[in-house]
Design a protein around this motif. Structure first.
Motif, PDB file in Angstrom:
ATOM      1  N   THR A   1       1.159   5.141   0.632  1.00  0.00           N
ATOM      2  CA  THR A   1       0.472   6.233   1.314  1.00  0.00           C
ATOM      3  C   THR A   1       0.845   7.573   0.685  1.00  0.00           C
ATOM      4  O   THR A   1       1.830   7.680  -0.065  1.00  0.00           O
TER       5      THR A   1
ATOM      6  N   ARG B   1      -2.625   1.546  -4.501  1.00  0.00           N
ATOM      7  CA  ARG B   1      -1.764   0.440  -4.927  1.00  0.00           C
ATOM      8  C   ARG B   1      -2.024   0.130  -6.390  1.00  0.00           C
ATOM      9  O   ARG B   1      -3.045   0.530  -6.962  1.00  0.00           O
TER      10      ARG B   1
ATOM     11  N   ILE C   1       0.863  -1.172   0.000  1.00  0.00           N
ATOM     12  CA  ILE C   1       0.000   0.000   0.000  1.00  0.00           C
ATOM     13  C   ILE C   1       0.905   1.228   0.000  1.00  0.00           C
ATOM     14  O   ILE C   1       1.846   1.323   0.794  1.00  0.00           O
TER      15      ILE C   1
END
Length: 134
Positions: free
Chosen positions: A51, A101, A49
């Protein structure tokens, strides 16, 4: 019956290309350098992921508060990829809880990772050979 994932081939060496079905797209002919850098960042970090903080630290370190810039740049990347006729059906960037993602809806064949795996195989074979022979 479970449907198999469609393969998207991505090359980062030399020039950034996306190949899907029988189409290959040279991204530098379709989108700008900043968007290519962001796309490359998604590809390199495909298993995690990403950020806003990650993007800011890696691609926009000079901006103090880049949240709006990041959001708009990701919007622009999605829009630019969507407008490329040869790959318009691909939805490559996902928004998920905690960030973004590269979509898990596809199987990726990425030259950088293929090279890395070949190198590691070669290196491990060489080490094993040297240990066996000496």
């Amino acid at each position: 019956m479970k449907e198999s994932k469609k393969t998207v081939k991505i090359n980062l060496f030399s020039s950034v290309t996306i190949s899907y079905k029988d189409n290959e797209v040279l991204l530098s002919k379709k989108i700008g350098k900043k968007l290519i850098n962001l796309f490359e960042y998604f590809v390199i970090n495909k298993d995690r992921i990403i950020t806003n903080h990650d993007i800011q630290e890696s691609l926009l370190p000079e901006n103090v508060d880049a949240r709006d810039t990041i959001k708009y740049t990701i919007f622009r990347l999605r829009k630019a990829l969507e407008e490329i006729k040869e790959i318009e059906e691909l939805d490559l960037i996902e928004t998920i809880e905690g960030g973004y993602r590269l979509s898990k809806n596809y199987k990726y064949d990425i030259d950088v990772f293929n090279f890395s795996n070949l190198f590691l195989d070669f290196f491990n074979t060489k080490i094993n050979f040297e240990l066996y022979c000496f």
